[in-house]
Design a protein around this motif. Structure first.
Motif, short mmCIF file in Angstrom:
data_model
loop_
_atom_site.label_atom_id
_atom_site.label_comp_id
_atom_site.label_asym_id
_atom_site.label_seq_id
_atom_site.Cartn_x
_atom_site.Cartn_y
_atom_site.Cartn_z
N CYS A 22 59.97 43.24 10.99
CA CYS A 22 58.56 42.75 10.49
C CYS A 22 57.52 42.26 11.78
CB CYS A 22 58.79 41.44 9.51
SG CYS A 22 59.46 42.05 8.36
N GLY A 23 58.06 42.00 12.78
CA GLY A 23 57.33 41.48 13.95
C GLY A 23 56.83 42.74 14.45
N THR A 24 57.51 43.74 14.52
CA THR A 24 57.14 44.96 15.30
C THR A 24 55.88 45.54 14.41
OG1 THR A 24 59.08 45.19 16.33
CG2 THR A 24 57.70 47.38 16.10
N ALA A 25 56.08 45.77 12.99
CA ALA A 25 55.23 46.29 12.18
C ALA A 25 54.03 45.50 12.45
CB ALA A 25 55.56 46.28 10.92
N ARG A 26 54.06 44.28 12.47
CA ARG A 26 52.69 43.38 12.34
C ARG A 26 52.04 43.66 13.70
NH1 ARG A 26 51.54 37.95 9.95
NH2 ARG A 26 49.44 37.44 11.26
N ARG A 27 52.59 43.70 14.91
CA ARG A 27 52.10 44.12 16.41
C ARG A 27 51.37 45.35 16.15
NH1 ARG A 27 56.64 41.39 18.16
NH2 ARG A 27 57.55 43.36 18.57
N VAL A 28 52.02 46.48 15.71
CA VAL A 28 51.63 47.75 15.46
C VAL A 28 50.19 47.70 14.76
CG1 VAL A 28 51.75 50.21 14.63
CG2 VAL A 28 53.54 49.04 15.90
N TRP A 29 50.22 47.24 13.60
CA TRP A 29 49.27 46.98 12.72
C TRP A 29 48.12 46.44 13.27
CZ3 TRP A 29 47.07 48.99 8.44
CH2 TRP A 29 46.11 48.15 7.80
N ASN A 30 48.11 45.15 14.07
CA ASN A 30 47.06 44.67 14.74
C ASN A 30 46.62 45.43 16.00
OD1 ASN A 30 47.36 42.28 13.03
ND2 ASN A 30 48.77 41.07 14.38
N TRP A 31 47.55 46.04 16.52
CA TRP A 31 46.99 46.83 17.69
C TRP A 31 46.05 47.95 17.10
CZ3 TRP A 31 47.20 51.89 18.42
CH2 TRP A 31 46.94 52.75 19.58
N ALA A 32 46.51 48.70 15.81
CA ALA A 32 45.91 49.59 15.44
C ALA A 32 44.28 49.11 14.90
CB ALA A 32 46.45 50.44 14.43
N LEU A 33 44.42 48.13 14.39
CA LEU A 33 43.19 47.58 13.82
C LEU A 33 42.24 47.22 14.95
CD1 LEU A 33 41.47 46.48 11.37
CD2 LEU A 33 42.75 44.22 11.74
N GLU A 34 42.62 46.58 15.93
CA GLU A 34 42.05 46.33 17.18
C GLU A 34 41.23 47.64 17.57
OE1 GLU A 34 42.44 44.65 21.60
OE2 GLU A 34 43.76 43.80 19.95
N GLU A 35 42.16 48.57 17.76
CA GLU A 35 41.58 49.82 18.65
C GLU A 35 40.58 50.63 17.68
OE1 GLU A 35 41.50 52.71 21.12
OE2 GLU A 35 42.43 50.92 21.32
N TRP A 36 40.97 50.54 16.34
CA TRP A 36 39.94 51.02 15.31
C TRP A 36 38.59 50.34 15.41
CZ3 TRP A 36 40.99 54.81 11.32
CH2 TRP A 36 39.93 54.95 10.35
N ASN A 37 38.75 49.09 15.44
CA ASN A 37 37.35 48.23 15.56
C ASN A 37 36.64 48.54 16.97
OD1 ASN A 37 37.50 47.03 13.00
ND2 ASN A 37 38.79 45.37 14.07
N ARG A 38 37.47 48.57 18.02
CA ARG A 38 36.94 49.02 19.36
C ARG A 38 36.17 50.44 19.26
NH1 ARG A 38 38.13 51.74 23.79
NH2 ARG A 38 40.03 52.26 22.99
N GLN A 39 36.93 51.34 18.78
CA GLN A 39 36.23 52.68 18.61
C GLN A 39 34.91 52.66 17.79
OE1 GLN A 39 39.14 55.69 17.52
NE2 GLN A 39 40.47 54.97 19.15
N ALA A 41 32.92 50.01 17.12
CA ALA A 41 32.07 49.22 18.08
C ALA A 41 31.40 50.34 19.29
CB ALA A 41 32.51 48.19 18.66
N ALA A 42 32.14 51.15 19.65
CA ALA A 42 31.72 52.16 20.76
C ALA A 42 30.85 53.32 20.11
CB ALA A 42 32.75 52.59 21.35
N GLY A 43 31.07 53.26 18.85
CA GLY A 43 30.13 54.44 18.20
C GLY A 43 31.01 55.58 17.86
N ARG A 44 32.16 55.62 18.25
CA ARG A 44 33.07 56.78 17.87
C ARG A 44 33.45 56.77 16.54
NH1 ARG A 44 36.95 56.80 23.10
NH2 ARG A 44 36.77 54.54 22.65
N LYS A 45 34.15 57.72 15.87
CA LYS A 45 34.71 57.86 14.64
C LYS A 45 36.09 57.75 14.89
CE LYS A 45 34.96 60.66 10.36
NZ LYS A 45 34.21 60.16 9.44
N SER A 46 36.72 56.70 14.10
CA SER A 46 38.12 56.68 14.44
C SER A 46 38.83 57.62 13.19
CB SER A 46 38.49 55.16 13.96
OG SER A 46 37.92 54.18 14.76
N ASN A 47 40.23 57.71 13.51
CA ASN A 47 40.97 58.70 12.82
C ASN A 47 42.40 57.88 12.69
OD1 ASN A 47 42.85 60.68 11.88
ND2 ASN A 47 41.48 62.40 13.03
N ALA A 48 42.83 57.73 11.66
CA ALA A 48 44.41 57.23 11.49
C ALA A 48 45.44 58.16 12.03
CB ALA A 48 44.63 57.05 9.96
#
Length: 66
Positions: A22-39, A41-48
């Motif tokens: 559960c901890g690993t899944a949460r870290r992965v989710w948080n990382w992906a959400l942060e990366e999605w938001n970063r992209q 904000a940079a004006g790039r289209k995110s892709n899951a």
């Protein structure tokens, strides 16, 4: 007749394993959400799928911790 509890009582090893998973899944989710938001904000289209491949690549090629 006694009702069975819907909650399963796990052995301590299983409980520790579940906590790690559960901890690993949460870290992965948080990382992906942060990366999605970063992209975004940079004006790039995110892709899951691209994010999923990045996580898998990181997990496969990460350095071993001694």
């Amino acid at each position: 007749m006694q009702r069975k509890s819907p909650f399963v009582r796990h052995q301590s090893k299983q409980a520790d394993s579940f906590k790690r998973v559960c901890g690993t899944a949460r870290r992965v989710w948080n990382w992906a959400l942060e990366e999605w938001n970063r992209q975004d904000a940079a004006g790039r289209k995110s892709n899951a799928m691209v994010l999923k491949k990045a996580v898998q690549c990181h997990l496969i090629h990460r350095p071993k911790v001694a």
